[in-house]
Enzyme design. Structure first.
Site, PDB file in Angstrom:
ATOM      1  N   PRO A  38     -53.910  44.417  43.304  1.00 32.05           N
ATOM      2  CA  PRO A  38     -52.724  45.107  42.785  1.00 32.05           C
ATOM      3  C   PRO A  38     -52.185  46.129  43.780  1.00 32.05           C
ATOM      4  O   PRO A  38     -52.957  46.667  44.580  1.00 32.05           O
ATOM      5  CB  PRO A  38     -53.242  45.818  41.525  1.00 32.05           C
ATOM      6  CG  PRO A  38     -54.718  45.956  41.723  1.00 32.05           C
ATOM      7  CD  PRO A  38     -55.137  44.787  42.570  1.00 32.05           C
ATOM      8  N   ASP A  39     -50.878  46.388  43.736  1.00 30.90           N
ATOM      9  CA  ASP A  39     -50.362  47.497  44.552  1.00 30.90           C
ATOM     10  C   ASP A  39     -50.533  48.784  43.753  1.00 30.90           C
ATOM     11  O   ASP A  39     -51.252  48.807  42.742  1.00 30.90           O
ATOM     12  CB  ASP A  39     -48.924  47.230  45.038  1.00 30.90           C
ATOM     13  CG  ASP A  39     -47.901  47.225  43.914  1.00 30.90           C
ATOM     14  OD1 ASP A  39     -48.257  47.552  42.757  1.00 30.90           O
ATOM     15  OD2 ASP A  39     -46.729  46.894  44.191  1.00 30.90           O
ATOM     16  N   PHE A  40     -49.918  49.864  44.178  1.00 38.03           N
ATOM     17  CA  PHE A  40     -50.130  51.147  43.511  1.00 38.03           C
ATOM     18  C   PHE A  40     -49.041  51.499  42.515  1.00 38.03           C
ATOM     19  O   PHE A  40     -49.307  51.960  41.415  1.00 38.03           O
ATOM     20  CB  PHE A  40     -50.244  52.274  44.566  1.00 38.03           C
ATOM     21  CG  PHE A  40     -51.428  52.104  45.454  1.00 38.03           C
ATOM     22  CD1 PHE A  40     -52.654  52.642  45.106  1.00 38.03           C
ATOM     23  CD2 PHE A  40     -51.332  51.375  46.632  1.00 38.03           C
ATOM     24  CE1 PHE A  40     -53.769  52.460  45.911  1.00 38.03           C
ATOM     25  CE2 PHE A  40     -52.434  51.186  47.450  1.00 38.03           C
ATOM     26  CZ  PHE A  40     -53.658  51.725  47.083  1.00 38.03           C
ATOM     27  N   ARG A  41     -47.775  51.263  42.904  1.00 36.73           N
ATOM     28  CA  ARG A  41     -46.672  51.858  42.157  1.00 36.73           C
ATOM     29  C   ARG A  41     -45.772  50.897  41.404  1.00 36.73           C
ATOM     30  O   ARG A  41     -44.818  51.340  40.773  1.00 36.73           O
ATOM     31  CB  ARG A  41     -45.828  52.737  43.103  1.00 36.73           C
ATOM     32  CG  ARG A  41     -46.616  53.923  43.623  1.00 36.73           C
ATOM     33  CD  ARG A  41     -45.861  54.825  44.568  1.00 36.73           C
ATOM     34  NE  ARG A  41     -46.748  55.903  45.008  1.00 36.73           N
ATOM     35  CZ  ARG A  41     -47.674  55.777  45.965  1.00 36.73           C
ATOM     36  NH1 ARG A  41     -47.818  54.640  46.606  1.00 36.73           N
ATOM     37  NH2 ARG A  41     -48.452  56.805  46.291  1.00 36.73           N
ATOM     38  N   ASN A 112     -53.064  49.641  54.162  1.00 31.99           N
ATOM     39  CA  ASN A 112     -54.029  48.977  53.292  1.00 31.99           C
ATOM     40  C   ASN A 112     -55.459  49.172  53.766  1.00 31.99           C
ATOM     41  O   ASN A 112     -55.724  49.262  54.961  1.00 31.99           O
ATOM     42  CB  ASN A 112     -53.706  47.484  53.200  1.00 31.99           C
ATOM     43  CG  ASN A 112     -52.310  47.238  52.660  1.00 31.99           C
ATOM     44  OD1 ASN A 112     -51.717  48.143  52.064  1.00 31.99           O
ATOM     45  ND2 ASN A 112     -51.785  46.050  52.866  1.00 31.99           N
ATOM     46  N   ASP A 114     -57.771  46.966  52.617  1.00 32.21           N
ATOM     47  CA  ASP A 114     -58.419  45.689  52.288  1.00 32.21           C
ATOM     48  C   ASP A 114     -58.892  44.908  53.515  1.00 32.21           C
ATOM     49  O   ASP A 114     -59.560  43.887  53.391  1.00 32.21           O
ATOM     50  CB  ASP A 114     -57.486  44.824  51.422  1.00 32.21           C
ATOM     51  CG  ASP A 114     -56.118  44.589  52.052  1.00 32.21           C
ATOM     52  OD1 ASP A 114     -56.045  44.425  53.290  1.00 32.21           O
ATOM     53  OD2 ASP A 114     -55.115  44.566  51.307  1.00 32.21           O
ATOM     54  N   HIS A 131     -54.590  54.508  56.789  1.00 34.58           N
ATOM     55  CA  HIS A 131     -55.294  55.186  55.705  1.00 34.58           C
ATOM     56  C   HIS A 131     -56.789  54.876  55.724  1.00 34.58           C
ATOM     57  O   HIS A 131     -57.466  54.965  54.710  1.00 34.58           O
ATOM     58  CB  HIS A 131     -54.659  54.843  54.358  1.00 34.58           C
ATOM     59  CG  HIS A 131     -53.269  55.407  54.213  1.00 34.58           C
ATOM     60  ND1 HIS A 131     -52.385  55.027  53.228  1.00 34.58           N
ATOM     61  CD2 HIS A 131     -52.613  56.341  54.948  1.00 34.58           C
ATOM     62  CE1 HIS A 131     -51.239  55.699  53.380  1.00 34.58           C
ATOM     63  NE2 HIS A 131     -51.347  56.493  54.415  1.00 34.58           N
ATOM     64  N   CYS A 164     -75.583  63.257  51.263  1.00 34.38           N
ATOM     65  CA  CYS A 164     -76.076  63.632  52.590  1.00 34.38           C
ATOM     66  C   CYS A 164     -77.358  64.453  52.439  1.00 34.38           C
ATOM     67  O   CYS A 164     -77.677  64.936  51.344  1.00 34.38           O
ATOM     68  CB  CYS A 164     -74.987  64.484  53.236  1.00 34.38           C
ATOM     69  SG  CYS A 164     -75.344  65.101  54.865  1.00 34.38           S
TER      70      CYS A 164
HETATM   71  P1  OAD Z   1     -46.905  50.880  46.642  1.00 36.22           P
HETATM   72  O1  OAD Z   1     -47.550  50.297  45.436  1.00 36.22           O
HETATM   73  O2  OAD Z   1     -46.437  52.272  46.568  1.00 36.22           O
HETATM   74  O3  OAD Z   1     -45.662  49.976  47.069  1.00 36.22           O
HETATM   75  C1  OAD Z   1     -45.762  48.573  47.174  1.00 36.22           C
HETATM   76  C2  OAD Z   1     -44.375  48.008  47.426  1.00 36.22           C
HETATM   77  O4  OAD Z   1     -44.507  46.613  47.670  1.00 36.22           O
HETATM   78  C3  OAD Z   1     -43.415  48.184  46.261  1.00 36.22           C
HETATM   79  O5  OAD Z   1     -42.161  48.623  46.741  1.00 36.22           O
HETATM   80  C4  OAD Z   1     -43.316  46.763  45.668  1.00 36.22           C
HETATM   81  O6  OAD Z   1     -42.044  46.478  45.122  1.00 36.22           O
HETATM   82  C5  OAD Z   1     -43.562  45.916  46.877  1.00 36.22           C
HETATM   83  N1  OAD Z   1     -44.191  44.606  46.576  1.00 36.22           N
HETATM   84  C6  OAD Z   1     -45.209  44.334  45.731  1.00 36.22           C
HETATM   85  N2  OAD Z   1     -45.535  43.028  45.746  1.00 36.22           N
HETATM   86  C7  OAD Z   1     -44.682  42.446  46.633  1.00 36.22           C
HETATM   87  C8  OAD Z   1     -44.499  41.101  47.100  1.00 36.22           C
HETATM   88  N3  OAD Z   1     -45.229  40.085  46.666  1.00 36.22           N
HETATM   89  N4  OAD Z   1     -43.507  40.881  48.004  1.00 36.22           N
HETATM   90  C9  OAD Z   1     -42.737  41.910  48.466  1.00 36.22           C
HETATM   91  N5  OAD Z   1     -42.872  43.174  48.067  1.00 36.22           N
HETATM   92  C10 OAD Z   1     -43.829  43.456  47.162  1.00 36.22           C
HETATM   93  O7  OAD Z   1     -47.952  50.669  47.852  1.00 36.22           O
HETATM   94  P2  OAD Z   1     -47.930  51.379  49.286  1.00 36.22           P
HETATM   95  O8  OAD Z   1     -46.558  51.654  49.738  1.00 36.22           O
HETATM   96  O9  OAD Z   1     -48.809  50.591  50.170  1.00 36.22           O
HETATM   97  O10 OAD Z   1     -52.838  55.555  49.696  1.00 36.22           O
HETATM   98  O11 OAD Z   1     -48.650  52.748  48.937  1.00 36.22           O
HETATM   99  C11 OAD Z   1     -48.866  53.711  49.939  1.00 36.22           C
HETATM  100  C12 OAD Z   1     -50.135  54.488  49.698  1.00 36.22           C
HETATM  101  O12 OAD Z   1     -50.136  55.067  48.399  1.00 36.22           O
HETATM  102  C13 OAD Z   1     -51.391  53.655  49.713  1.00 36.22           C
HETATM  103  O13 OAD Z   1     -51.885  53.424  51.014  1.00 36.22           O
HETATM  104  C14 OAD Z   1     -52.355  54.460  48.901  1.00 36.22           C
HETATM  105  C15 OAD Z   1     -51.446  54.956  47.819  1.00 36.22           C
HETATM  106  O14 OAD Z   1     -51.779  56.192  47.283  1.00 36.22           O
HETATM  107  C16 OAD Z   1     -54.132  55.909  49.614  1.00 36.22           C
HETATM  108  O15 OAD Z   1     -54.898  55.377  48.888  1.00 36.22           O
HETATM  109  C17 OAD Z   1     -54.538  57.002  50.512  1.00 36.22           C
END
Ligand code: OAD
Length: 276
Positions: A38-41, A112, A114, A131, A164
């Protein structure tokens, strides 16, 4: 659709017309959602919407260094789910690999953790894990380094926390809110900025550009260098300060990878990489 294929053509034209131009990719969680991570947002499916079971004061606390030092449990729970090893790279990851094999890759800056860029065969010299990753670990108090195993064993047991000798908590070198990004991130970006000319292309993909300093990279790209965005939604500087020369592809990442490979005449090689 028509707009997508026009944008694909603009990107491939750029690449074909400038055979010496290299590509810098700036990527995030959206390039791995098709792998089952899953993504984050993204509302509904994103991680931050699904952390209720962890009883957090706020979603991002799971990656907050102050919160972790008081209560490491939520991170441990999540780490077990996100731990690399159970996932295969996406079509898009393999497209990045093809850019490397064809000597067209300058760098992949990834948010990422991963490590699927590595799984796809991209060499260490091209990857900037902005990150961090699980690979290295350290004590959050005395900073002593520990091998992965120390953290991993405790994570899998799910009972205690890795500590630790000084009793401080041991944590993977994943960059939490409140921590600095690795020096390599800043140094490499400075070098890449120095090198950049109008033959280059900067491709931002699968990120909401919500987290700094990563989100400032596209802003810093010189106006002579073309930028492209591949994402389900228009984000960050592409939305706030769009440039005339920007190419925006509002589509799924693997669909873009497939179409771009076809336009470049790379589709058979891409399929072969995925099959092998
Ligand atoms: P986000 O979840 O914030 O953003 C993911 C983006 O990818 C969104 O704009 C989605 O619309 C888009 N997306 C998802 N699936 C897609 C697909 N199949 N094709 C095209 N676009 C797609 O994730 P990040 O921007 O990576 O930090 O988040 C940044 C950081 O916030 C992460 O590295 C993490 C988090 O807090 C830490 O853990 C330190």
């Amino acid at each position: 659709d028509k707009k997508t294929s026009e944008s694909i053509k603009r990107i491939s034209q750029h690449l074909l017309k400038k055979p010496n131009g290299k590509v810098i990719f700036l990527v995030g969680a959206g390039i791995s959602t098709s792998c089952g991570i899953p993504d984050f947002r993204t509302p509904g499916t994103g991680l931050y919407d699904n952390l209720a079971k962890l009883n957090l004061p706020f979603a991002e606390a799971v990656f907050d260094i102050d919160y972790f030092s008081e209560n490491p449990k939520p991170f441990y729970t999540l780490a077990k789910e996100l731990y690399p090893g159970n996932f295969e790279p996406s079509k898009f990851h393999y497209l990045l690999r093809l850019f490397q094999d064809k000597d067209r890759l300058q760098r992949v800056y990834t948010q990422n953790i991963d490590t699927l860029e590595r799984s796809a065969g991209i060499k260490d010299e091209y990857i900037i894990e902005a990150h961090g990753s699980f690979a290295k670990n350290h004590c959050i108090e005395c900073k002593k380094e520990y091998p992965l195993k120390v953290f991993k064993d405790k994570m899998l047991e799910g009972k205690e926390y890795a500590r630790c000798k000084c009793k401080g908590l041991i944590k993977p070198n994943i960059v939490f809110f409140g921590e600095n990004l690795p020096p390599k991130f800043f140094n490499s970006w400075e070098d890449d900025l120095d090198d950049m000319n109008e033959d280059h292309l900067v491709v931002v993909a699968g990120t909401s550009l919500a987290v700094y300093p990563f989100a400032s990279l596209p802003i810093e790209v010189p106006s002579s260098v073309r930028r492209a965005l591949i994402n389900l939604e228009v984000v960050g500087d592409f939305k706030i300060n769009p440039r005339k020369s920007d190419v925006v592809l509002e589509c799924a990442i693997d669909e873009a990878a497939e179409q771009l490979a076809r336009e470049l005449g790379w589709n058979e090689e891409l399929e072969k990489l995925i099959m092998d």
